[in-house]
Design a protein around this motif. Sequence first.
Motif, mmCIF file in Angstrom:
data_model
loop_
_atom_site.group_PDB
_atom_site.id
_atom_site.type_symbol
_atom_site.label_atom_id
_atom_site.label_comp_id
_atom_site.label_asym_id
_atom_site.label_seq_id
_atom_site.Cartn_x
_atom_site.Cartn_y
_atom_site.Cartn_z
ATOM 1 N N MET A 1 1.077 12.654 -0.510
ATOM 2 C CA MET A 1 2.524 12.124 0.150
ATOM 3 C C MET A 1 2.210 11.552 1.702
ATOM 4 S SD MET A 1 5.583 11.562 -0.482
ATOM 5 C CE MET A 1 6.123 10.503 0.702
ATOM 6 N N ALA A 2 2.562 10.383 2.047
ATOM 7 C CA ALA A 2 2.320 9.616 3.360
ATOM 8 C C ALA A 2 3.602 9.176 3.816
ATOM 9 C CB ALA A 2 1.184 8.981 3.206
ATOM 10 N N ASN A 3 4.377 9.443 4.830
ATOM 11 C CA ASN A 3 5.251 8.567 5.361
ATOM 12 C C ASN A 3 4.897 7.989 6.567
ATOM 13 O OD1 ASN A 3 7.705 7.774 6.068
ATOM 14 N ND2 ASN A 3 8.762 9.701 6.944
ATOM 15 N N LEU A 4 4.892 6.557 6.259
ATOM 16 C CA LEU A 4 4.551 5.649 7.334
ATOM 17 C C LEU A 4 5.566 4.945 7.832
ATOM 18 C CD1 LEU A 4 1.678 3.809 5.111
ATOM 19 C CD2 LEU A 4 1.539 5.673 7.228
ATOM 20 N N ASP A 5 7.000 5.484 7.802
ATOM 21 C CA ASP A 5 8.275 5.041 8.183
ATOM 22 C C ASP A 5 8.377 5.824 9.430
ATOM 23 O OD1 ASP A 5 10.757 3.892 8.813
ATOM 24 O OD2 ASP A 5 11.506 4.761 7.137
ATOM 25 N N PHE A 6 8.996 5.211 10.818
ATOM 26 C CA PHE A 6 9.338 6.215 11.776
ATOM 27 C C PHE A 6 10.435 7.035 11.757
ATOM 28 C CE2 PHE A 6 6.859 2.698 13.777
ATOM 29 C CZ PHE A 6 5.556 3.098 13.922
ATOM 30 N N GLN B 1 3.738 6.853 -1.041
ATOM 31 C CA GLN B 1 3.789 6.370 0.360
ATOM 32 C C GLN B 1 5.361 5.879 0.458
ATOM 33 O OE1 GLN B 1 0.917 3.350 1.419
ATOM 34 N NE2 GLN B 1 -0.642 4.726 1.480
ATOM 35 N N ILE B 2 5.720 5.968 1.720
ATOM 36 C CA ILE B 2 7.038 5.476 2.322
ATOM 37 C C ILE B 2 6.702 4.426 3.360
ATOM 38 C CG2 ILE B 2 9.338 5.747 3.308
ATOM 39 C CD1 ILE B 2 9.172 8.744 2.243
ATOM 40 N N GLY B 3 6.988 3.277 3.258
ATOM 41 C CA GLY B 3 6.707 2.480 4.345
ATOM 42 C C GLY B 3 5.311 1.918 4.097
ATOM 43 N N ASP B 4 4.811 1.057 5.166
ATOM 44 C CA ASP B 4 3.460 0.628 5.003
ATOM 45 C C ASP B 4 2.834 0.677 6.476
ATOM 46 O OD1 ASP B 4 4.811 -1.435 5.820
ATOM 47 O OD2 ASP B 4 3.985 -2.861 4.408
ATOM 48 N N ILE B 5 1.799 0.192 6.708
ATOM 49 C CA ILE B 5 1.008 0.446 8.130
ATOM 50 C C ILE B 5 1.660 -1.041 8.951
ATOM 51 C CG2 ILE B 5 -0.996 -0.229 9.288
ATOM 52 C CD1 ILE B 5 -1.022 2.501 8.189
ATOM 53 N N GLU B 6 1.948 -2.029 8.245
ATOM 54 C CA GLU B 6 2.580 -3.195 8.935
ATOM 55 C C GLU B 6 3.972 -2.864 9.345
ATOM 56 O OE1 GLU B 6 0.725 -3.933 6.128
ATOM 57 O OE2 GLU B 6 -1.351 -4.084 7.528
ATOM 58 N N GLN B 7 4.732 -1.860 8.893
ATOM 59 C CA GLN B 7 6.105 -1.880 8.862
ATOM 60 C C GLN B 7 6.884 -2.847 8.331
ATOM 61 O OE1 GLN B 7 7.662 1.164 10.255
ATOM 62 N NE2 GLN B 7 5.417 1.780 9.958
ATOM 63 N N VAL C 1 1.321 2.344 13.088
ATOM 64 C CA VAL C 1 1.362 3.958 13.047
ATOM 65 C C VAL C 1 0.171 4.514 13.637
ATOM 66 C CG1 VAL C 1 1.250 5.826 11.034
ATOM 67 C CG2 VAL C 1 2.819 3.802 10.892
ATOM 68 N N ALA C 2 0.370 5.579 14.432
ATOM 69 C CA ALA C 2 -1.047 6.397 14.742
ATOM 70 C C ALA C 2 -1.081 7.483 13.615
ATOM 71 C CB ALA C 2 -0.606 6.945 16.322
#
Length: 122
Positions: free
Chosen positions: A1-6, A92-98, A42-43
């Motif tokens: 599970m990865a959350n790429l959202d802020f 995943q939620i979101g993506d690297i490019e937002q 995303v860091a």
Amino acid sequence: MANLDFRPHTVSVAILDDEEPVYWAEMDISAAEPETDNSSSVATAGDGSFEGFPAEVGQSLLYAWRDNQSTSKWEMLDFGEVDASCIGLEIQIGDIEQSRTGDVSIWYTTDPHACENADNRD
């Protein structure tokens, strides 16, 4: 599970076999951390793992959603359409490019190394 959202989210998953639930889980996942205060990059992603996921899924369907999304916005993976004895999954939620902030996606691989790594998690 990865959350790429802020923003933090509650993520739910369900596996249905012939419309009957065989697995259901929910997790609170922390927000991604930006590289700098005003950055859209995303860091560090918020992350987590679902426990007790069934080893055999056959022709089941996997559904994933966040928070209180309507069923029309749930993501779905049909295990019957994946021709492999083992698959690696990531939700995943979101993506690297937002560019897809808050969108849920299901990613999978049939790379045999994903199965080897899963077997060595313990």
